[in-house]
Design an enzyme around this catalytic site. Structure first.
Site, PDB file in Angstrom:
ATOM      1  N   TYR A 323       0.811  -1.230   0.000  1.00  0.00           N
ATOM      2  CA  TYR A 323       0.000   0.000   0.000  1.00  0.00           C
ATOM      3  C   TYR A 323       0.840   1.275   0.000  1.00  0.00           C
ATOM      4  CZ  TYR A 323      -3.107  -3.362   2.512  1.00  0.00           C
ATOM      5  OH  TYR A 323      -3.834  -4.431   2.938  1.00  0.00           O
ATOM      6  N   CYS A 349      14.608 -10.302  -2.511  1.00  0.00           N
ATOM      7  CA  CYS A 349      14.974  -9.926  -3.879  1.00  0.00           C
ATOM      8  C   CYS A 349      13.790  -9.341  -4.634  1.00  0.00           C
ATOM      9  CB  CYS A 349      15.552 -11.135  -4.590  1.00  0.00           C
ATOM     10  SG  CYS A 349      17.010 -11.728  -3.716  1.00  0.00           S
TER      11      CYS A 349
END
Ligand code: PLP
Length: 427
Positions: A323, A349
Protein backbone atom coordinates in the site's frame (compact mmCIF):
# COMPACT_ATOMS: atom_id res chain seq x y z
CA UNK A 1 -10.63 16.77 23.53
CA UNK A 2 -9.52 13.48 25.00
CA UNK A 3 -7.95 11.76 22.07
CA UNK A 4 -7.21 8.32 23.47
CA UNK A 5 -5.13 7.58 20.40
CA UNK A 6 -2.54 10.05 21.60
CA UNK A 7 -2.37 8.98 25.22
CA UNK A 8 -1.92 5.27 24.53
CA UNK A 9 1.43 4.24 25.89
CA UNK A 10 3.83 3.81 23.00
CA UNK A 11 7.58 3.74 22.58
CA UNK A 12 9.27 6.95 21.49
CA UNK A 13 12.65 7.40 19.88
CA UNK A 14 14.43 8.17 23.15
CA UNK A 15 13.06 5.03 24.77
CA UNK A 16 14.60 1.61 24.91
CA UNK A 17 11.87 -0.05 26.93
CA UNK A 18 8.22 -0.64 26.24
CA UNK A 19 5.52 -1.89 28.57
CA UNK A 20 8.30 -2.27 31.15
CA UNK A 21 10.44 -4.56 28.96
CA UNK A 22 13.99 -3.63 27.91
CA UNK A 23 13.97 -3.98 24.14
CA UNK A 24 17.73 -4.45 23.49
CA UNK A 25 17.82 -7.32 26.00
CA UNK A 26 14.69 -8.80 24.48
CA UNK A 27 16.19 -8.59 20.98
CA UNK A 28 19.35 -10.31 22.24
CA UNK A 29 17.36 -13.17 23.73
CA UNK A 30 14.68 -13.67 21.10
CA UNK A 31 16.63 -12.59 18.04
CA UNK A 32 15.58 -10.31 15.21
CA UNK A 33 13.44 -9.69 13.35
CA UNK A 34 10.58 -10.13 15.81
CA UNK A 35 7.15 -8.65 16.33
CA UNK A 36 6.45 -7.27 19.80
CA UNK A 37 3.01 -6.34 21.15
CA UNK A 38 2.17 -4.37 24.26
CA UNK A 39 -0.68 -6.00 26.17
CA UNK A 40 -1.13 -2.79 28.18
CA UNK A 41 -1.70 -0.77 25.00
CA UNK A 42 -4.22 -3.27 23.69
CA UNK A 43 -6.10 -3.33 27.01
CA UNK A 44 -6.15 0.46 26.97
CA UNK A 45 -7.87 0.45 23.57
CA UNK A 46 -10.28 -2.25 24.70
CA UNK A 47 -11.18 -0.19 27.76
CA UNK A 48 -11.64 3.00 25.77
CA UNK A 49 -13.96 1.26 23.33
CA UNK A 50 -15.96 -0.34 26.14
CA UNK A 51 -16.34 3.04 27.81
CA UNK A 52 -17.53 4.64 24.58
CA UNK A 53 -20.10 1.88 24.05
CA UNK A 54 -21.59 2.13 27.54
CA UNK A 55 -25.38 1.99 27.50
CA UNK A 56 -25.59 0.41 24.04
CA UNK A 57 -26.62 -3.19 23.40
CA UNK A 58 -23.31 -3.75 21.64
CA UNK A 59 -21.04 -6.67 20.84
CA UNK A 60 -17.49 -6.06 19.67
CA UNK A 61 -16.34 -8.72 17.23
CA UNK A 62 -12.61 -8.10 16.80
CA UNK A 63 -11.56 -8.52 13.15
CA UNK A 64 -9.18 -11.43 13.60
CA UNK A 65 -7.34 -10.85 10.35
CA UNK A 66 -5.70 -7.70 11.75
CA UNK A 67 -3.65 -9.85 14.12
CA UNK A 68 -4.77 -13.42 14.60
CA UNK A 69 -2.11 -14.56 17.04
CA UNK A 70 -3.89 -16.67 19.65
CA UNK A 71 -2.45 -14.58 22.50
CA UNK A 72 -3.97 -11.43 20.97
CA UNK A 73 -7.30 -13.20 20.44
CA UNK A 74 -7.11 -14.26 24.09
CA UNK A 75 -6.92 -10.60 25.20
CA UNK A 76 -10.10 -10.02 23.20
CA UNK A 77 -11.75 -13.10 24.73
CA UNK A 78 -10.88 -11.88 28.23
CA UNK A 79 -12.62 -8.59 27.45
CA UNK A 80 -15.78 -10.43 26.44
CA UNK A 81 -15.24 -9.57 22.78
CA UNK A 82 -16.20 -11.85 19.93
CA UNK A 83 -14.47 -12.26 16.60
CA UNK A 84 -15.14 -11.36 12.99
CA UNK A 85 -13.59 -14.13 10.93
CA UNK A 86 -12.99 -14.58 7.21
CA UNK A 87 -11.92 -18.23 7.11
CA UNK A 88 -12.28 -21.53 8.96
CA UNK A 89 -8.67 -21.09 10.06
CA UNK A 90 -9.55 -17.86 11.86
CA UNK A 91 -12.53 -19.61 13.44
CA UNK A 92 -10.30 -22.36 14.83
CA UNK A 93 -7.88 -19.78 16.22
CA UNK A 94 -10.71 -17.80 17.81
CA UNK A 95 -12.27 -20.87 19.42
CA UNK A 96 -8.86 -22.01 20.66
CA UNK A 97 -8.33 -18.59 22.23
CA UNK A 98 -11.56 -19.01 24.18
CA UNK A 99 -13.92 -16.85 22.12
CA UNK A 100 -17.31 -18.63 22.24
CA UNK A 101 -18.88 -19.58 18.90
CA UNK A 102 -21.92 -17.50 19.88
CA UNK A 103 -19.72 -14.41 19.57
CA UNK A 104 -18.24 -15.23 16.17
CA UNK A 105 -19.45 -13.67 12.92
CA UNK A 106 -18.25 -14.89 9.53
CA UNK A 107 -17.61 -12.37 6.71
CA UNK A 108 -16.08 -12.69 3.26
CA UNK A 109 -17.09 -13.16 -0.39
CA UNK A 110 -15.54 -16.60 -0.77
CA UNK A 111 -16.81 -18.79 2.05
CA UNK A 112 -16.53 -22.37 0.81
CA UNK A 113 -19.09 -25.11 1.46
CA UNK A 114 -16.61 -26.83 3.78
CA UNK A 115 -16.08 -23.65 5.78
CA UNK A 116 -19.81 -22.98 6.06
CA UNK A 117 -20.42 -26.54 7.31
CA UNK A 118 -17.65 -26.16 9.89
CA UNK A 119 -19.10 -22.85 11.09
CA UNK A 120 -22.65 -24.25 11.25
CA UNK A 121 -21.38 -27.22 13.25
CA UNK A 122 -19.59 -24.91 15.68
CA UNK A 123 -22.78 -22.85 15.99
CA UNK A 124 -21.41 -19.39 15.18
CA UNK A 125 -23.55 -16.31 15.83
CA UNK A 126 -24.08 -15.18 12.27
CA UNK A 127 -23.01 -15.27 8.66
CA UNK A 128 -22.50 -11.93 6.95
CA UNK A 129 -23.76 -13.02 3.53
CA UNK A 130 -22.21 -11.32 0.52
CA UNK A 131 -23.95 -12.85 -2.52
CA UNK A 132 -27.17 -14.57 -3.58
CA UNK A 133 -25.23 -17.72 -4.42
CA UNK A 134 -23.86 -17.82 -0.88
CA UNK A 135 -27.36 -17.32 0.55
CA UNK A 136 -28.66 -20.33 -1.41
CA UNK A 137 -25.66 -22.42 -0.39
CA UNK A 138 -26.17 -21.47 3.27
CA UNK A 139 -29.85 -22.46 3.01
CA UNK A 140 -28.98 -25.84 1.47
CA UNK A 141 -26.21 -26.67 3.97
CA UNK A 142 -28.24 -25.57 7.00
CA UNK A 143 -31.21 -27.63 5.76
CA UNK A 144 -28.94 -30.68 5.35
CA UNK A 145 -27.79 -30.27 8.95
CA UNK A 146 -31.29 -29.49 10.21
CA UNK A 147 -30.21 -26.21 11.78
CA UNK A 148 -31.22 -22.58 11.36
CA UNK A 149 -28.38 -20.30 10.24
CA UNK A 150 -28.50 -16.72 11.44
CA UNK A 151 -27.57 -14.32 8.70
CA UNK A 152 -27.07 -10.68 7.92
CA UNK A 153 -26.95 -9.12 4.46
CA UNK A 154 -23.71 -7.31 3.84
CA UNK A 155 -24.91 -4.14 2.18
CA UNK A 156 -22.63 -2.30 -0.21
CA UNK A 157 -23.79 1.28 0.31
CA UNK A 158 -21.74 2.70 -2.61
CA UNK A 159 -19.80 5.14 -0.45
CA UNK A 160 -16.18 6.18 -0.95
CA UNK A 161 -14.37 5.58 2.36
CA UNK A 162 -11.67 8.12 1.32
CA UNK A 163 -8.89 5.66 2.06
CA UNK A 164 -6.33 3.74 -0.01
CA UNK A 165 -7.98 2.09 -3.05
CA UNK A 166 -6.73 -1.35 -2.03
CA UNK A 167 -8.54 -1.15 1.33
CA UNK A 168 -11.72 0.51 0.09
CA UNK A 169 -14.63 -1.93 0.20
CA UNK A 170 -17.89 0.03 0.12
CA UNK A 171 -18.04 1.27 -3.49
CA UNK A 172 -20.36 -0.48 -5.93
CA UNK A 173 -17.37 -1.53 -8.07
CA UNK A 174 -15.83 -3.41 -5.09
CA UNK A 175 -16.38 -7.14 -4.70
CA UNK A 176 -17.93 -6.82 -1.23
CA UNK A 177 -21.61 -6.98 -0.29
CA UNK A 178 -24.70 -6.43 -2.40
CA UNK A 179 -26.60 -3.30 -3.38
CA UNK A 180 -29.64 -2.28 -1.37
CA UNK A 181 -31.94 -3.21 -4.30
CA UNK A 182 -30.67 -6.77 -4.25
CA UNK A 183 -30.84 -6.94 -0.45
CA UNK A 184 -34.45 -5.76 -0.67
CA UNK A 185 -35.24 -8.72 -2.97
CA UNK A 186 -33.63 -11.16 -0.53
CA UNK A 187 -35.91 -9.99 2.25
CA UNK A 188 -38.96 -10.10 -0.04
CA UNK A 189 -38.09 -13.70 -0.97
CA UNK A 190 -37.03 -14.78 2.50
CA UNK A 191 -39.96 -17.19 2.93
CA UNK A 192 -38.10 -19.67 0.68
CA UNK A 193 -35.14 -19.61 3.06
CA UNK A 194 -36.57 -22.04 5.57
CA UNK A 195 -33.21 -22.62 7.29
CA UNK A 196 -31.75 -19.13 7.17
CA UNK A 197 -32.99 -16.49 9.57
CA UNK A 198 -32.20 -13.32 7.67
CA UNK A 199 -32.57 -10.70 10.37
CA UNK A 200 -29.39 -8.64 10.26
CA UNK A 201 -27.73 -5.90 8.24
CA UNK A 202 -23.98 -5.52 7.87
CA UNK A 203 -21.83 -2.77 6.39
CA UNK A 204 -18.06 -2.28 6.24
CA UNK A 205 -16.84 0.33 3.77
CA UNK A 206 -13.09 0.31 4.20
CA UNK A 207 -10.07 0.34 6.43
CA UNK A 208 -7.74 2.99 7.88
CA UNK A 209 -10.56 5.55 7.68
CA UNK A 210 -9.68 8.90 9.20
CA UNK A 211 -12.83 10.71 8.19
CA UNK A 212 -16.25 10.33 9.83
CA UNK A 213 -18.23 11.71 6.90
CA UNK A 214 -18.32 8.55 4.74
CA UNK A 215 -19.21 6.45 7.78
CA UNK A 216 -22.10 8.79 8.55
CA UNK A 217 -23.39 8.51 4.96
CA UNK A 218 -23.05 4.71 4.87
CA UNK A 219 -24.82 4.27 8.20
CA UNK A 220 -27.56 6.63 7.13
CA UNK A 221 -28.20 4.45 4.08
CA UNK A 222 -28.27 1.32 6.21
CA UNK A 223 -30.55 2.99 8.76
CA UNK A 224 -32.97 4.10 6.04
CA UNK A 225 -33.07 0.51 4.80
CA UNK A 226 -33.66 -0.87 8.30
CA UNK A 227 -36.58 1.56 8.78
CA UNK A 228 -38.02 0.59 5.41
CA UNK A 229 -37.80 -3.11 6.30
CA UNK A 230 -39.28 -2.51 9.74
CA UNK A 231 -42.17 -0.59 8.19
CA UNK A 232 -42.78 -3.59 5.91
CA UNK A 233 -42.96 -5.82 8.99
CA UNK A 234 -39.50 -7.39 8.68
CA UNK A 235 -37.73 -7.41 12.02
CA UNK A 236 -34.03 -6.58 12.01
CA UNK A 237 -32.39 -7.86 15.17
CA UNK A 238 -28.81 -6.80 14.58
CA UNK A 239 -26.92 -4.17 12.67
CA UNK A 240 -23.20 -4.74 12.21
CA UNK A 241 -21.43 -1.47 11.51
CA UNK A 242 -18.11 -3.07 10.53
CA UNK A 243 -14.67 -1.79 11.41
CA UNK A 244 -12.27 0.46 9.58
CA UNK A 245 -11.27 3.00 12.21
CA UNK A 246 -7.93 4.47 11.28
CA UNK A 247 -4.84 4.84 13.44
CA UNK A 248 -1.88 7.20 13.49
CA UNK A 249 0.97 5.87 11.39
CA UNK A 250 2.54 9.26 10.86
CA UNK A 251 2.45 11.81 13.65
CA UNK A 252 1.25 15.20 12.49
CA UNK A 253 -0.19 13.68 9.32
CA UNK A 254 -2.76 11.03 10.31
CA UNK A 255 -5.50 12.36 12.57
CA UNK A 256 -7.51 9.39 13.80
CA UNK A 257 -11.07 9.99 14.82
CA UNK A 258 -11.85 10.15 18.50
CA UNK A 259 -13.56 6.93 19.51
CA UNK A 260 -16.40 8.74 21.31
CA UNK A 261 -17.08 10.77 18.15
CA UNK A 262 -17.23 7.61 16.08
CA UNK A 263 -19.62 5.92 18.49
CA UNK A 264 -21.72 9.10 18.62
CA UNK A 265 -22.17 8.87 14.84
CA UNK A 266 -23.31 5.26 15.20
CA UNK A 267 -25.67 6.18 18.04
CA UNK A 268 -27.06 9.05 15.98
CA UNK A 269 -27.57 7.08 12.77
CA UNK A 270 -29.16 4.10 14.54
CA UNK A 271 -31.23 6.08 17.06
CA UNK A 272 -34.40 4.15 17.84
CA UNK A 273 -32.94 0.81 16.79
CA UNK A 274 -33.89 -1.74 19.45
CA UNK A 275 -31.61 -4.61 18.41
CA UNK A 276 -27.97 -5.37 18.96
CA UNK A 277 -25.23 -3.32 17.34
CA UNK A 278 -22.09 -5.19 16.31
CA UNK A 279 -18.72 -3.50 15.89
CA UNK A 280 -15.80 -5.11 14.05
CA UNK A 281 -12.68 -3.04 14.67
CA UNK A 282 -9.38 -4.71 13.88
CA UNK A 283 -6.58 -2.25 13.22
CA UNK A 284 -7.68 0.31 15.82
CA UNK A 285 -7.36 -2.20 18.65
CA UNK A 286 -3.89 -3.50 17.84
CA UNK A 287 -1.92 -1.47 15.27
CA UNK A 288 -0.29 1.04 17.62
CA UNK A 289 0.35 -1.70 20.17
CA UNK A 290 2.87 -3.45 17.91
CA UNK A 291 6.39 -2.84 16.68
CA UNK A 292 8.77 -4.82 14.52
CA UNK A 293 12.29 -5.09 15.93
CA UNK A 294 14.98 -5.39 13.30
CA UNK A 295 18.75 -5.12 13.15
CA UNK A 296 20.87 -3.31 10.60
CA UNK A 297 22.79 -5.85 8.51
CA UNK A 298 24.86 -3.29 6.68
CA UNK A 299 24.92 0.16 5.19
CA UNK A 300 25.34 0.05 1.44
CA UNK A 301 26.38 3.16 -0.41
CA UNK A 302 24.82 3.00 -3.88
CA UNK A 303 25.69 5.33 -6.75
CA UNK A 304 22.70 7.54 -6.00
CA UNK A 305 21.35 6.43 -2.65
CA UNK A 306 22.48 5.20 0.70
CA UNK A 307 20.75 1.98 1.70
CA UNK A 308 20.17 0.80 5.22
CA UNK A 309 19.83 -2.96 4.77
CA UNK A 310 17.92 -4.44 7.73
CA UNK A 311 17.09 -8.04 8.62
CA UNK A 312 13.31 -7.52 8.43
CA UNK A 313 11.63 -7.59 5.05
CA UNK A 314 8.30 -7.44 3.24
CA UNK A 315 7.84 -11.01 4.51
CA UNK A 316 7.30 -9.63 8.04
CA UNK A 317 5.65 -6.33 7.09
CA UNK A 318 4.01 -6.13 3.68
CA UNK A 319 2.18 -2.84 4.09
CA UNK A 320 4.87 -0.57 2.61
CA UNK A 321 5.19 -2.82 -0.46
CA UNK A 322 1.45 -3.41 -0.83
CA UNK A 323 0.00 0.00 0.00
CA UNK A 324 3.01 2.33 -0.05
CA UNK A 325 2.29 2.62 3.66
CA UNK A 326 4.42 4.89 5.85
CA UNK A 327 5.80 3.46 9.11
CA UNK A 328 7.91 5.34 11.59
CA UNK A 329 11.40 3.86 12.03
CA UNK A 330 13.46 4.66 15.11
CA UNK A 331 16.76 3.37 16.45
CA UNK A 332 16.34 1.69 19.84
CA UNK A 333 19.01 3.65 21.66
CA UNK A 334 19.38 6.57 24.02
CA UNK A 335 22.40 7.86 22.11
CA UNK A 336 22.02 11.13 20.26
CA UNK A 337 23.47 10.97 16.77
CA UNK A 338 23.68 13.22 13.73
CA UNK A 339 21.10 12.46 11.09
CA UNK A 340 21.58 10.80 7.75
CA UNK A 341 19.25 10.08 4.81
CA UNK A 342 18.62 6.43 3.94
CA UNK A 343 16.46 4.13 1.89
CA UNK A 344 15.55 1.42 4.41
CA UNK A 345 15.34 -1.93 2.63
CA UNK A 346 15.06 -5.61 3.46
CA UNK A 347 17.05 -8.57 2.11
CA UNK A 348 14.28 -9.94 -0.15
CA UNK A 349 14.97 -9.93 -3.88
CA UNK A 350 12.29 -7.42 -4.82
CA UNK A 351 12.67 -3.70 -5.38
CA UNK A 352 9.36 -3.40 -3.54
CA UNK A 353 11.04 -4.74 -0.40
CA UNK A 354 11.50 -1.19 0.82
CA UNK A 355 10.32 0.18 4.18
CA UNK A 356 11.19 3.82 3.57
CA UNK A 357 12.59 6.02 0.82
CA UNK A 358 14.88 8.98 1.54
CA UNK A 359 14.14 8.80 5.26
CA UNK A 360 16.09 11.03 7.61
CA UNK A 361 17.24 8.91 10.56
CA UNK A 362 19.89 9.12 13.23
CA UNK A 363 23.07 7.71 11.68
CA UNK A 364 23.13 3.92 11.81
CA UNK A 365 25.70 1.20 11.49
CA UNK A 366 25.72 -2.58 11.22
CA UNK A 367 24.33 -4.25 14.34
CA UNK A 368 22.11 -1.34 15.41
CA UNK A 369 18.66 -2.24 16.66
CA UNK A 370 15.73 -0.44 15.04
CA UNK A 371 12.04 -0.43 15.71
CA UNK A 372 9.48 -0.13 12.92
CA UNK A 373 6.40 1.21 14.61
CA UNK A 374 2.64 0.68 14.38
CA UNK A 375 2.95 -2.84 13.04
CA UNK A 376 0.50 -4.59 15.38
CA UNK A 377 -2.17 -4.84 12.67
CA UNK A 378 -1.69 -6.42 9.25
CA UNK A 379 1.93 -7.18 10.08
CA UNK A 380 2.46 -10.75 11.28
CA UNK A 381 -0.97 -11.74 9.95
CA UNK A 382 0.18 -10.94 6.39
CA UNK A 383 3.54 -12.68 6.74
CA UNK A 384 4.93 -15.07 4.18
CA UNK A 385 7.97 -17.29 3.80
CA UNK A 386 8.97 -15.78 0.45
CA UNK A 387 12.66 -16.21 -0.31
CA UNK A 388 12.46 -19.17 2.14
CA UNK A 389 12.55 -16.90 5.14
CA UNK A 390 11.07 -18.69 8.18
CA UNK A 391 8.22 -16.90 10.01
CA UNK A 392 9.59 -14.74 12.82
CA UNK A 393 8.93 -14.79 16.55
CA UNK A 394 6.08 -12.81 18.13
CA UNK A 395 6.37 -11.59 21.70
CA UNK A 396 3.73 -10.23 24.08
CA UNK A 397 4.93 -7.60 26.56
CA UNK A 398 3.00 -7.03 29.76
CA UNK A 399 4.11 -4.80 32.61
CA UNK A 400 7.78 -5.74 32.75
CA UNK A 401 7.33 -9.32 31.61
CA UNK A 402 7.37 -10.86 28.17
CA UNK A 403 6.15 -14.12 26.70
CA UNK A 404 6.92 -15.70 23.34
CA UNK A 405 3.53 -16.10 21.71
CA UNK A 406 4.87 -17.51 18.47
CA UNK A 407 8.22 -19.19 18.40
CA UNK A 408 10.47 -18.43 15.48
CA UNK A 409 9.93 -20.98 12.74
CA UNK A 410 12.95 -23.12 11.98
CA UNK A 411 13.99 -23.94 8.46
CA UNK A 412 12.95 -27.53 9.22
CA UNK A 413 9.45 -26.33 10.29
CA UNK A 414 9.25 -24.41 7.06
CA UNK A 415 10.21 -27.40 4.92
CA UNK A 416 7.92 -29.84 6.73
CA UNK A 417 5.31 -31.15 4.32
CA UNK A 418 7.42 -30.72 1.21
CA UNK A 419 8.91 -33.73 -0.47
CA UNK A 420 10.41 -34.80 -3.78
CA UNK A 421 7.91 -36.38 -6.19
CA UNK A 422 8.51 -39.99 -5.28
CA UNK A 423 5.11 -41.63 -5.02
CA UNK A 424 3.23 -40.95 -8.24
CA UNK A 425 -0.47 -41.60 -8.69
CA UNK A 426 -2.84 -41.40 -11.64
CA UNK A 427 -6.42 -40.13 -11.75
C1 PLP B 1 -11.07 -6.27 7.62
C2 PLP B 1 -12.46 -6.16 8.13
C3 PLP B 1 -12.71 -5.50 9.32
C4 PLP B 1 -11.65 -4.80 10.13
O1 PLP B 1 -11.13 -3.71 9.48
P1 PLP B 1 -10.13 -2.74 10.29
O2 PLP B 1 -9.83 -1.69 9.31
O3 PLP B 1 -8.94 -3.55 10.65
O4 PLP B 1 -10.87 -2.24 11.47
C5 PLP B 1 -14.02 -5.49 9.79
N1 PLP B 1 -15.01 -6.08 9.10
C6 PLP B 1 -14.81 -6.71 7.93
C7 PLP B 1 -15.93 -7.35 7.23
C8 PLP B 1 -13.52 -6.77 7.40
O5 PLP B 1 -13.32 -7.39 6.24
Amino acid sequence: MTNLATITESPCSADVSWDGVDLPTLAQRVGTPCHVYSAASIRQRIGALQAALRGLDALVCYAAKANSNIAILQLMAQAGFGADIVSAGEMRRSLRAGIPAQRIVFSGVGKSAEEIVEALTAGIARFNVESEDELHLLQRLAAEQGVIAHAAVRVNPDVDALTHAKISTGKSENKFGVGIDEARRWFADSAQFTHVRLDGLHVHIGSQMLDLAPIRVALQRVADFWRELAAAGRAINSIDVGGGLGVCYRAGRDQPMVIEDYVAVVRGALAGFGGRILFEPGRWLVAEAGALLTRVIRVKQGRQRRFLVVDAAMTELLRPSLYDAWHEIVPVTRERRPSQVYDVVGPVCETGDTFAVERELPRCEAGDLLMIRTTGAYGASMASTYNSRPLVAEVLLDHGRYAIVRRRQTVEDMLAGEQPAREWEVT
